[in-house]
Write a protein that holds these residues in place. Structure first.
Motif, PDB file in Angstrom:
ATOM      1  N   ILE A   1      -3.341   3.664  -1.921  1.00  0.00           N
ATOM      2  CA  ILE A   1      -4.195   3.937  -0.768  1.00  0.00           C
ATOM      3  C   ILE A   1      -3.617   5.081   0.058  1.00  0.00           C
ATOM      4  CG2 ILE A   1      -3.045   2.183   0.641  1.00  0.00           C
ATOM      5  CD1 ILE A   1      -5.853   1.606   1.851  1.00  0.00           C
ATOM      6  N   ASP A   2      -4.452   6.036   0.366  1.00  0.00           N
ATOM      7  CA  ASP A   2      -4.096   7.172   1.205  1.00  0.00           C
ATOM      8  C   ASP A   2      -4.929   7.066   2.477  1.00  0.00           C
ATOM      9  OD1 ASP A   2      -3.685   9.583   2.466  1.00  0.00           O
ATOM     10  OD2 ASP A   2      -4.054  10.833   0.708  1.00  0.00           O
ATOM     11  N   VAL A   3      -4.285   6.779   3.593  1.00  0.00           N
ATOM     12  CA  VAL A   3      -5.034   6.539   4.835  1.00  0.00           C
ATOM     13  C   VAL A   3      -5.705   7.807   5.359  1.00  0.00           C
ATOM     14  CG1 VAL A   3      -3.528   4.614   5.446  1.00  0.00           C
ATOM     15  CG2 VAL A   3      -3.050   6.898   6.373  1.00  0.00           C
ATOM     16  N   ASP A   4      -5.350   8.960   4.799  1.00  0.00           N
ATOM     17  CA  ASP A   4      -5.999  10.220   5.189  1.00  0.00           C
ATOM     18  C   ASP A   4      -7.309  10.464   4.445  1.00  0.00           C
ATOM     19  OD1 ASP A   4      -3.721  10.539   6.643  1.00  0.00           O
ATOM     20  OD2 ASP A   4      -2.991  12.306   5.598  1.00  0.00           O
ATOM     21  N   ASP A   5      -7.572   9.636   3.438  1.00  0.00           N
ATOM     22  CA  ASP A   5      -8.691   9.883   2.525  1.00  0.00           C
ATOM     23  C   ASP A   5      -9.677   8.706   2.551  1.00  0.00           C
ATOM     24  OD1 ASP A   5     -10.412  10.395   0.439  1.00  0.00           O
ATOM     25  OD2 ASP A   5      -8.848  10.632  -1.079  1.00  0.00           O
ATOM     26  N   PRO A   6     -10.853   8.889   3.159  1.00  0.00           N
ATOM     27  CA  PRO A   6     -11.836   7.798   3.230  1.00  0.00           C
ATOM     28  C   PRO A   6     -12.192   7.228   1.857  1.00  0.00           C
ATOM     29  CG  PRO A   6     -12.468   9.577   4.703  1.00  0.00           C
ATOM     30  CD  PRO A   6     -11.327  10.092   3.886  1.00  0.00           C
ATOM     31  N   ALA A   7     -12.276   8.079   0.846  1.00  0.00           N
ATOM     32  CA  ALA A   7     -12.616   7.598  -0.493  1.00  0.00           C
ATOM     33  C   ALA A   7     -11.524   6.687  -1.039  1.00  0.00           C
ATOM     34  CB  ALA A   7     -12.843   8.775  -1.441  1.00  0.00           C
ATOM     35  N   SER A   8     -10.278   7.023  -0.745  1.00  0.00           N
ATOM     36  CA  SER A   8      -9.152   6.198  -1.190  1.00  0.00           C
ATOM     37  C   SER A   8      -9.172   4.845  -0.487  1.00  0.00           C
ATOM     38  CB  SER A   8      -7.835   6.921  -0.898  1.00  0.00           C
ATOM     39  OG  SER A   8      -6.728   6.096  -1.206  1.00  0.00           O
ATOM     40  N   ILE A   9      -9.471   4.844   0.792  1.00  0.00           N
ATOM     41  CA  ILE A   9      -9.560   3.579   1.540  1.00  0.00           C
ATOM     42  C   ILE A   9     -10.688   2.714   0.992  1.00  0.00           C
ATOM     43  CG2 ILE A   9     -10.070   2.559   3.795  1.00  0.00           C
ATOM     44  CD1 ILE A   9      -8.672   4.963   5.061  1.00  0.00           C
TER      45      ILE A   9
ATOM     46  N   THR B   1      -3.512  10.879  10.222  1.00  0.00           N
ATOM     47  CA  THR B   1      -2.717   9.781   9.674  1.00  0.00           C
ATOM     48  C   THR B   1      -2.459   8.691  10.698  1.00  0.00           C
ATOM     49  OG1 THR B   1      -1.596  11.286   8.131  1.00  0.00           O
ATOM     50  CG2 THR B   1      -0.526   9.180   8.579  1.00  0.00           C
ATOM     51  N   ASN B   2      -1.930   9.071  11.848  1.00  0.00           N
ATOM     52  CA  ASN B   2      -1.429   8.101  12.816  1.00  0.00           C
ATOM     53  C   ASN B   2      -2.518   7.394  13.620  1.00  0.00           C
ATOM     54  OD1 ASN B   2       0.972   9.162  11.922  1.00  0.00           O
ATOM     55  ND2 ASN B   2       1.643   9.934  13.907  1.00  0.00           N
ATOM     56  N   PHE B   3      -3.670   8.028  13.761  1.00  0.00           N
ATOM     57  CA  PHE B   3      -4.723   7.463  14.601  1.00  0.00           C
ATOM     58  C   PHE B   3      -5.995   7.175  13.813  1.00  0.00           C
ATOM     59  CE2 PHE B   3      -8.092   8.255  17.958  1.00  0.00           C
ATOM     60  CZ  PHE B   3      -7.987   6.997  18.526  1.00  0.00           C
ATOM     61  N   PHE B   4      -6.602   8.213  13.263  1.00  0.00           N
ATOM     62  CA  PHE B   4      -7.861   8.001  12.545  1.00  0.00           C
ATOM     63  C   PHE B   4      -7.656   7.151  11.292  1.00  0.00           C
ATOM     64  CE2 PHE B   4      -8.750  12.109  14.781  1.00  0.00           C
ATOM     65  CZ  PHE B   4      -9.666  11.583  15.658  1.00  0.00           C
ATOM     66  N   GLY B   5      -6.501   7.274  10.668  1.00  0.00           N
ATOM     67  CA  GLY B   5      -6.211   6.443   9.501  1.00  0.00           C
ATOM     68  C   GLY B   5      -6.189   4.968   9.848  1.00  0.00           C
TER      69      GLY B   5
ATOM     70  N   GLY C   1       0.803  -1.208   0.000  1.00  0.00           N
ATOM     71  CA  GLY C   1       0.000   0.000   0.000  1.00  0.00           C
ATOM     72  C   GLY C   1       0.839   1.263   0.000  1.00  0.00           C
ATOM     73  N   CYS C   2       0.457   2.225  -0.832  1.00  0.00           N
ATOM     74  CA  CYS C   2       1.172   3.494  -0.877  1.00  0.00           C
ATOM     75  C   CYS C   2       0.255   4.575  -1.446  1.00  0.00           C
ATOM     76  CB  CYS C   2       2.444   3.383  -1.705  1.00  0.00           C
ATOM     77  SG  CYS C   2       2.152   2.786  -3.371  1.00  0.00           S
ATOM     78  N   ARG C   3       0.519   5.831  -1.083  1.00  0.00           N
ATOM     79  CA  ARG C   3      -0.303   6.939  -1.560  1.00  0.00           C
ATOM     80  C   ARG C   3      -0.080   7.225  -3.038  1.00  0.00           C
ATOM     81  NH1 ARG C   3       0.842  11.928   2.247  1.00  0.00           N
ATOM     82  NH2 ARG C   3       2.959  11.159   1.898  1.00  0.00           N
ATOM     83  N   ASP C   4       1.154   7.109  -3.482  1.00  0.00           N
ATOM     84  CA  ASP C   4       1.535   7.444  -4.856  1.00  0.00           C
ATOM     85  C   ASP C   4       1.621   6.157  -5.672  1.00  0.00           C
ATOM     86  OD1 ASP C   4       3.126   7.975  -7.205  1.00  0.00           O
ATOM     87  OD2 ASP C   4       3.766   9.854  -6.274  1.00  0.00           O
TER      88      ASP C   4
END
Length: 245
Positions: A58-66, A111-115, A31-34
């Motif tokens: 996958i961008d853990v900051d972005d619900p749509a990406s998840i 990133t660290n918690f909600f992600g 998994g990676c953002r880029d």
């Protein structure tokens, strides 16, 4: 063949964790953002003869990406054996508790918690299909509230406010998860890779990336007798490997 999804896996400790699990016969979803960087990381591993790997953007900051990543993975497999929540940010420095901008706290917690929460909730159904599901949340030794409050601790003066708070929150969430699934086959733990020389800390740490990744891999591959709901840190507790919370 067991499957594993690792966030933040295109470089550093995440990348080495992928390499070591591939060497143990796992199929790795990297998994990676880029997406481009993910492809490059996969090519590197495949050039080493490690073929059972593919990238997942996958961008853990972005619900749509998840959500999109969950759909993508669901088209490839009905079972996920291991989820390693490795992606994380430091928030920069200095981080004084009384003057660090609130946006820094929000960004680090996102990133660290909600992600981690979002990732776990999105993929828990695939994990439930595994006969031996494992979740490893990558924390920091700085997330120990017990040691942060101990003036004799060697890292006592190191207190980047948002980072410490986010990792302490992650540790607490892991305790809750392990408790909620205590009567199941799940093993859910937090692992401190220890103070490692990476871009994350301008290569100031004394530890090596392979050693850091090996700590994560150990928790990811616990057998049925393995522990759950533990905070592993060779740095905080060199004799036992289990850190105080």
């Amino acid at each position: 063949m067991k499957t594993v999804l690792i966030t933040g896996a295109n470089r550093s400790i995440g990348f080495e964790t992928a390499r070591q699990l591939l060497q143990q016969g796992y199929y790795v979803y990297l998994g990676c953002r880029d997406g481009q960087k993910g492809q490059e990381a996969v090519k590197q591993l495949q050039s080493e003869g490690l073929k059972q790997v593919e990238p997942v953007e996958i961008d853990v900051d972005d619900p749509a990406s998840i959500k999109a990543a969950r759909y993508t993975l669901g088209q490839k497999t009905g079972v996920l054996d291991v989820l390693i929540n490795n992606a994380g940010i430091s928030g920069g420095s200095p981080q004084h508790g009384f003057d660090a901008d609130l946006s820094v706290f929000r960004g680090v917690f996102t990133t660290n918690f909600f992600g981690v929460i979002a990732m776990t909730q999105a993929f828990i159904d695939l994990l439930r299909q595994s006969p031996e599901p494992r979740i490893v949340n990558v924390t920091s030794g700085l997330g120990s509230l017990t040691l942060q409050n101990d003036p004799s601790w060697k890292h006592y003066t190191v207190k980047p406010a948002s980072y410490v708070a986010s990792k302490a929150a992650l540790n607490a969430y892991t305790i809750v998860m392990a408790y909620n699934l205590r009567d199941t086959r799940f093993k859910i733990n937090v692992v401190d890779p220890c103070y490692t020389a990476t871009d994350f800390n301008n290569h100031s740490g004394p530890g090596t990336v392979p050693d850091a990744a090996a700590r994560i891999v150990k928790a990811a591959t616990f057998d049925a007798a393995g522990p759950t709901g533990q905070f592993f840190s060779d740095d905080n507790a060199p004799e036992t490997g289990i850190s105080p919370w």
